[in-house]
Design a protein around this motif. Sequence first.
Motif, PDB file in Angstrom:
ATOM      1  N   VAL A   1       0.971  -1.129   0.051  1.00  0.00           N
ATOM      2  CA  VAL A   1      -0.165   0.089   0.052  1.00  0.00           C
ATOM      3  C   VAL A   1       0.908   1.226   0.143  1.00  0.00           C
ATOM      4  O   VAL A   1       0.713   2.384  -0.651  1.00  0.00           O
ATOM      5  N   VAL A   2       2.027   1.154   0.884  1.00  0.00           N
ATOM      6  CA  VAL A   2       2.932   2.266   0.930  1.00  0.00           C
ATOM      7  C   VAL A   2       3.314   2.641  -0.664  1.00  0.00           C
ATOM      8  O   VAL A   2       3.425   3.875  -0.969  1.00  0.00           O
ATOM      9  N   ARG A   3       3.991   1.694  -1.160  1.00  0.00           N
ATOM     10  CA  ARG A   3       4.384   1.935  -2.489  1.00  0.00           C
ATOM     11  C   ARG A   3       3.372   2.291  -3.595  1.00  0.00           C
ATOM     12  O   ARG A   3       3.724   3.325  -4.368  1.00  0.00           O
ATOM     13  N   ALA A   4       2.126   1.845  -3.531  1.00  0.00           N
ATOM     14  CA  ALA A   4       1.238   2.086  -4.439  1.00  0.00           C
ATOM     15  C   ALA A   4       0.776   3.652  -4.240  1.00  0.00           C
ATOM     16  O   ALA A   4       0.583   4.319  -5.288  1.00  0.00           O
ATOM     17  N   ILE A   5       0.529   3.801  -2.937  1.00  0.00           N
ATOM     18  CA  ILE A   5       0.360   5.314  -2.850  1.00  0.00           C
ATOM     19  C   ILE A   5       1.129   6.307  -3.183  1.00  0.00           C
ATOM     20  O   ILE A   5       1.197   7.240  -3.850  1.00  0.00           O
TER      21      ILE A   5
ATOM     22  N   SER B   1       2.627  12.656  -0.114  1.00  0.00           N
ATOM     23  CA  SER B   1       4.044  13.010  -0.195  1.00  0.00           C
ATOM     24  C   SER B   1       4.454  11.748   0.505  1.00  0.00           C
ATOM     25  O   SER B   1       3.646  11.024   1.406  1.00  0.00           O
ATOM     26  N   THR B   2       5.707  11.426   0.452  1.00  0.00           N
ATOM     27  CA  THR B   2       6.318  10.342   1.446  1.00  0.00           C
ATOM     28  C   THR B   2       6.158  10.694   2.836  1.00  0.00           C
ATOM     29  O   THR B   2       5.652   9.766   3.606  1.00  0.00           O
ATOM     30  N   GLY B   3       6.357  12.109   3.038  1.00  0.00           N
ATOM     31  CA  GLY B   3       6.185  12.417   4.485  1.00  0.00           C
ATOM     32  C   GLY B   3       4.848  12.163   5.044  1.00  0.00           C
ATOM     33  O   GLY B   3       4.594  11.993   6.101  1.00  0.00           O
ATOM     34  N   GLN B   4       3.680  12.471   4.283  1.00  0.00           N
ATOM     35  CA  GLN B   4       2.306  12.610   4.576  1.00  0.00           C
ATOM     36  C   GLN B   4       1.760  10.897   4.639  1.00  0.00           C
ATOM     37  O   GLN B   4       1.388  10.378   5.841  1.00  0.00           O
ATOM     38  N   ILE B   5       2.662   9.926   4.028  1.00  0.00           N
ATOM     39  CA  ILE B   5       2.280   8.454   3.931  1.00  0.00           C
ATOM     40  C   ILE B   5       2.895   8.036   5.581  1.00  0.00           C
ATOM     41  O   ILE B   5       2.096   7.479   6.245  1.00  0.00           O
ATOM     42  N   VAL B   6       4.152   8.605   5.588  1.00  0.00           N
ATOM     43  CA  VAL B   6       4.938   8.229   7.087  1.00  0.00           C
ATOM     44  C   VAL B   6       4.016   8.704   8.277  1.00  0.00           C
ATOM     45  O   VAL B   6       3.433   8.115   8.947  1.00  0.00           O
ATOM     46  N   LEU B   7       3.677   9.995   8.124  1.00  0.00           N
ATOM     47  CA  LEU B   7       2.581  10.439   9.263  1.00  0.00           C
ATOM     48  C   LEU B   7       1.320   9.862   9.304  1.00  0.00           C
ATOM     49  O   LEU B   7       0.730  10.120  10.230  1.00  0.00           O
ATOM     50  N   GLY B   8       0.715   9.570   8.238  1.00  0.00           N
ATOM     51  CA  GLY B   8      -0.285   8.699   8.106  1.00  0.00           C
ATOM     52  C   GLY B   8      -0.200   7.245   8.589  1.00  0.00           C
ATOM     53  O   GLY B   8      -1.624   6.651   9.121  1.00  0.00           O
ATOM     54  N   ILE B   9       0.755   6.761   8.940  1.00  0.00           N
ATOM     55  CA  ILE B   9       0.966   5.504   9.490  1.00  0.00           C
ATOM     56  C   ILE B   9       1.408   5.433  10.872  1.00  0.00           C
ATOM     57  O   ILE B   9       0.791   4.748  11.979  1.00  0.00           O
TER      58      ILE B   9
ATOM     59  N   ALA C   1      -8.264   7.956  13.884  1.00  0.00           N
ATOM     60  CA  ALA C   1      -9.601   8.772  13.394  1.00  0.00           C
ATOM     61  C   ALA C   1      -9.572  10.185  13.654  1.00  0.00           C
ATOM     62  O   ALA C   1     -10.043  11.134  12.824  1.00  0.00           O
ATOM     63  N   TYR C   2      -9.036  10.514  14.691  1.00  0.00           N
ATOM     64  CA  TYR C   2      -8.793  11.879  15.310  1.00  0.00           C
ATOM     65  C   TYR C   2      -7.763  12.762  15.012  1.00  0.00           C
ATOM     66  O   TYR C   2      -7.923  13.915  14.883  1.00  0.00           O
ATOM     67  N   ILE C   3      -6.603  12.056  15.167  1.00  0.00           N
ATOM     68  CA  ILE C   3      -5.367  12.908  15.208  1.00  0.00           C
ATOM     69  C   ILE C   3      -4.385  12.737  13.878  1.00  0.00           C
ATOM     70  O   ILE C   3      -4.045  13.358  13.344  1.00  0.00           O
ATOM     71  N   THR C   4      -4.222  11.433  13.493  1.00  0.00           N
ATOM     72  CA  THR C   4      -3.691  11.338  12.109  1.00  0.00           C
ATOM     73  C   THR C   4      -3.932  12.061  11.126  1.00  0.00           C
ATOM     74  O   THR C   4      -3.046  12.696  10.413  1.00  0.00           O
ATOM     75  N   PRO C   5      -5.235  12.271  10.685  1.00  0.00           N
ATOM     76  CA  PRO C   5      -5.660  12.960   9.573  1.00  0.00           C
ATOM     77  C   PRO C   5      -4.935  14.388   9.629  1.00  0.00           C
ATOM     78  O   PRO C   5      -4.620  14.923   8.481  1.00  0.00           O
ATOM     79  N   SER C   6      -5.244  14.987  10.684  1.00  0.00           N
ATOM     80  CA  SER C   6      -4.885  16.379  10.768  1.00  0.00           C
ATOM     81  C   SER C   6      -3.153  16.487  10.769  1.00  0.00           C
ATOM     82  O   SER C   6      -2.505  17.361  10.390  1.00  0.00           O
ATOM     83  N   ILE C   7      -2.553  15.529  11.458  1.00  0.00           N
ATOM     84  CA  ILE C   7      -0.930  15.621  11.611  1.00  0.00           C
ATOM     85  C   ILE C   7      -0.415  15.228  10.192  1.00  0.00           C
ATOM     86  O   ILE C   7       0.457  15.981   9.553  1.00  0.00           O
ATOM     87  N   ALA C   8      -1.122  14.176   9.269  1.00  0.00           N
ATOM     88  CA  ALA C   8      -0.729  13.995   8.182  1.00  0.00           C
ATOM     89  C   ALA C   8      -1.199  14.892   6.749  1.00  0.00           C
ATOM     90  O   ALA C   8      -0.751  14.942   5.726  1.00  0.00           O
ATOM     91  N   GLY C   9      -2.038  15.649   7.565  1.00  0.00           N
ATOM     92  CA  GLY C   9      -2.584  16.673   6.206  1.00  0.00           C
ATOM     93  C   GLY C   9      -3.307  15.816   5.245  1.00  0.00           C
ATOM     94  O   GLY C   9      -3.596  16.243   4.100  1.00  0.00           O
ATOM     95  N   ILE C  10      -4.137  14.932   5.556  1.00  0.00           N
ATOM     96  CA  ILE C  10      -5.079  14.094   4.780  1.00  0.00           C
ATOM     97  C   ILE C  10      -6.488  14.221   5.213  1.00  0.00           C
ATOM     98  O   ILE C  10      -7.252  13.682   4.735  1.00  0.00           O
ATOM     99  N   GLY C  11      -6.817  15.004   6.327  1.00  0.00           N
ATOM    100  CA  GLY C  11      -8.027  14.903   6.736  1.00  0.00           C
ATOM    101  C   GLY C  11      -8.997  15.778   6.069  1.00  0.00           C
ATOM    102  O   GLY C  11      -8.664  16.593   5.046  1.00  0.00           O
TER     103      GLY C  11
END
Length: 190
Positions: free
Chosen positions: A99-103, A110-118, A180-190
């Motif tokens: 999934v990481v590579r596909a994204i 961005s790779t940073g967003q992926i890392v922060l999303g995980i 659900a509550y923190i990751t989306p805002s930290i990763a900028g994907i919410g």
Amino acid sequence: MPGSKKGSPARTFLLLLLVFIAASFLGYAFALGNPDVAIDAVKKIAEEIGPISDSSFKNFVLIFTNNSMVALFMMLSGLLFGLGPWFIMAFNGFIVGLVVRAIQLTGELSTGQIVLGIIPHGVIEIPALAVAGVAGIIWYREIVHGDEEAGERFRRGTVKALRLLALSILLLLVAAFIEAYITPSIAGIG
């Protein structure tokens, strides 16, 4: 030294985490060589999961429910000769790498967003699943080994397994909240 002998719960826990990490790298490497397969697999996974809700609470409930079911399955799979958790951790790790590579290939994040999303929830979620795996392996070992009557070994193993499953589910509750509550805002994907 307690907990350091071969087959100890702590050693089993660490080995399950290593299996997950190694399988993640394998999934990533597979996706490097098979980008179309990786993207198609992720699309199918996304279809299975369904759309992400605008409601953090609904996402929290979905994530927690799904992960709790995985933890229960991890524990029960330990009864399959103590092997089930190893395969489940490897499979989940492989999927994460894929999934990481596909994204990355889609360029949507961005790779940073992926890392922060995980990472924020993953540092709790993955060990929580490993704890559930240890629960199943301990349950199996208690049933198979020991001098007591089989019923007593089963009962003792069940109690140990359920205590570890409870810990796993408590950790998964925390991880689901973060996801659900923190990751989306930290990763900028919410």
